[in-house]
Write a protein that holds these residues in place. Structure first.
Motif, short mmCIF file in Angstrom:
data_model
loop_
_atom_site.label_atom_id
_atom_site.label_comp_id
_atom_site.label_asym_id
_atom_site.label_seq_id
_atom_site.Cartn_x
_atom_site.Cartn_y
_atom_site.Cartn_z
N PHE A 47 13.90 0.90 -10.51
CA PHE A 47 12.58 0.33 -10.23
C PHE A 47 11.61 1.39 -9.74
O PHE A 47 11.95 2.24 -8.92
CB PHE A 47 12.71 -0.78 -9.19
N GLU A 48 10.37 1.29 -10.19
CA GLU A 48 9.33 2.22 -9.76
C GLU A 48 8.80 1.87 -8.38
O GLU A 48 8.19 2.70 -7.70
CB GLU A 48 8.18 2.25 -10.77
N ALA A 49 8.98 0.63 -7.95
CA ALA A 49 8.53 0.21 -6.62
C ALA A 49 9.54 -0.78 -6.04
O ALA A 49 9.97 -1.71 -6.73
CB ALA A 49 7.15 -0.41 -6.69
N ALA A 86 0.82 -1.20 0.00
CA ALA A 86 0.00 0.00 0.00
C ALA A 86 0.86 1.26 0.00
O ALA A 86 0.51 2.27 -0.63
CB ALA A 86 -0.94 -0.01 1.20
N LEU A 87 1.98 1.21 0.68
CA LEU A 87 2.84 2.39 0.79
C LEU A 87 3.56 2.70 -0.51
O LEU A 87 3.82 3.87 -0.82
CB LEU A 87 3.86 2.19 1.92
N VAL A 88 3.90 1.70 -1.30
CA VAL A 88 4.56 1.98 -2.59
C VAL A 88 3.55 2.32 -3.68
O VAL A 88 3.89 2.94 -4.68
CB VAL A 88 5.45 0.80 -3.06
N GLY A 89 2.29 1.92 -3.48
CA GLY A 89 1.24 2.27 -4.42
C GLY A 89 1.19 1.38 -5.65
O GLY A 89 1.91 0.38 -5.76
N SER A 90 0.34 1.75 -6.58
CA SER A 90 0.16 0.98 -7.81
C SER A 90 1.44 0.98 -8.64
O SER A 90 2.12 2.00 -8.75
CB SER A 90 -1.00 1.58 -8.61
N LEU A 136 16.32 2.89 -7.03
CA LEU A 136 14.97 3.45 -7.09
C LEU A 136 14.87 4.47 -8.23
O LEU A 136 15.73 5.33 -8.39
CB LEU A 136 14.64 4.13 -5.77
N ALA A 137 13.81 4.34 -9.02
CA ALA A 137 13.59 5.29 -10.11
C ALA A 137 13.30 6.68 -9.56
O ALA A 137 12.88 6.84 -8.41
CB ALA A 137 12.42 4.81 -10.98
N ASP A 138 13.52 7.70 -10.40
CA ASP A 138 13.30 9.08 -9.95
C ASP A 138 11.86 9.34 -9.55
O ASP A 138 11.58 10.22 -8.73
CB ASP A 138 13.72 10.06 -11.06
N ASN A 139 10.93 8.59 -10.14
CA ASN A 139 9.51 8.73 -9.79
C ASN A 139 9.02 7.55 -8.96
O ASN A 139 7.81 7.31 -8.85
CB ASN A 139 8.65 8.86 -11.05
N GLY A 140 9.96 6.79 -8.39
CA GLY A 140 9.59 5.58 -7.67
C GLY A 140 9.43 5.79 -6.17
O GLY A 140 9.70 6.87 -5.63
N ARG A 141 9.00 4.75 -5.52
CA ARG A 141 8.81 4.78 -4.07
C ARG A 141 9.22 3.43 -3.50
O ARG A 141 8.92 2.38 -4.06
CB ARG A 141 7.34 5.09 -3.75
#
Length: 297
Positions: free
Chosen positions: A96-98, A30-34, A141-146
């Protein structure tokens, strides 16, 4: 050497490795999102990756080849590599985005500088690899990742090298959220943990502090964190409020008066009993008491 389940668990426990339950895995998800892909740098048997849908591409690295084989058999759409993540990292060209992770807590490692650690002010101490894993995760981690990473709570307040790296993380503005998680989420231990959420694309410099057990959270400014010497312990920012009990002074006074009357009455009754037994006149005592009472009227 012959291993059984108990001996394997004891070996992992000694190395700081614990199995994450599904509820905590779902929390990290849930914290990393879709996402379309997710990476776990210490994937074990795949407990964290298993909560993601089959169409999500899963990547993982695991030191123990037997655990990695379980992961391969268990997960769909999975690509795994066997090896030491800190020594021989896989997927170094991937961002990675997540990322979800439950690295072994405070294990020893052999610090070796490489591109993952170059930006940090120092290498994590040989006695504790926690920040080595965090730096590895941040690098991939990608620049837009979490990323949502389970850690031993000591990473939030320990000093020396870890304190310097924690300060660097805060000033780099990549820590989005810190949650303290009560014990009971691991099969092998009742240890309490924390979750650190990393995000390279934060919109503010604030950090959200969350106490899961109390159901409370608070957004803390970077200035407050600086003034607190970069301590990220949640209980330093979310303080349990003690309810103020309203005291009814009149009720207390009435109780005190009733106790005084009861005590005086008992003294008088005792004096009368003794006087009758000895043949004394109790009247002077009663008259003296009356004079005392009259003097207050």
């Amino acid at each position: 050497m012959e291993y059984n389940i108990k001996s394997i668990r004891e070996d992992f426990k000694a190395k700081g490795v614990f199995y994450t339950d599904t509820a905590l895995a779902e929390r990290l998800k849930a914290l990393v999102g879709s996402c379309h892909e997710v990476y776990d740098p210490t994937c074990g048997s795949g407990n964290l990756l298993a909560v993601f849908d089959d169409d999500v591409k899963k990547y993982g690295q695991e030191l123990n080849p037997e655990q990695l084989q379980v992961c391969r058999e268990r997960l769909k759409n999975f690509e795994g590599v066997s090896g030491d993540t800190l020594v021989s990292p896989a997927f170094m060209e991937h961002r990675f985005e997540a990322i979800v992770a439950n690295p072994p807590f405070s294990v020893k490692w052999n610090p070796q500088p490489d591109e993952r650690f170059m930006g940090a002010p120092c290498l994590p101490p040989p006695s504790k690899a926690d920040y080595a894993f965090l730096l590895h995760i941040l690098y991939l981690l990608a620049d837009n990742g979490r990323a949502a990473v389970l850690n031993f709570p000591g990473v939030l307040y320990r000093g020396q090298r870890e304190g310097s790296i924690r300060r660097w993380f805060v000033e780099k503005n990549v820590i989005e959220r810190v949650e303290c998680v009560p014990g009971g989420h691991f099969v092998d231990t009742s240890i309490a943990t924390c979750i650190i959420v990393l995000n390279k694309a934060k919109s503010t410099t604030d950090i959200v502090m969350c106490d899961v057990e109390k159901g409370k959270e608070r957004t803390v400014s970077i200035d407050e964190i600086r003034s607190n010497d970069y301590n990220l312990s949640v209980n330093s920012y979310i303080v349990e409020e003690t309810p103020v009990k309203v005291v009814d002074l009149w009720e207390l006074e009435c109780k005190a008066r009733a106790a005084a009357v009861k005590r005086i009455k008992a003294e008088i009754e005792f004096s009368i009993m003794v006087s009758r037994f000895e043949g004394w006149d109790v009247s002077p005592f009663l008259d003296e008491l009356k004079d005392v009472i009259d003097s207050f009227r």
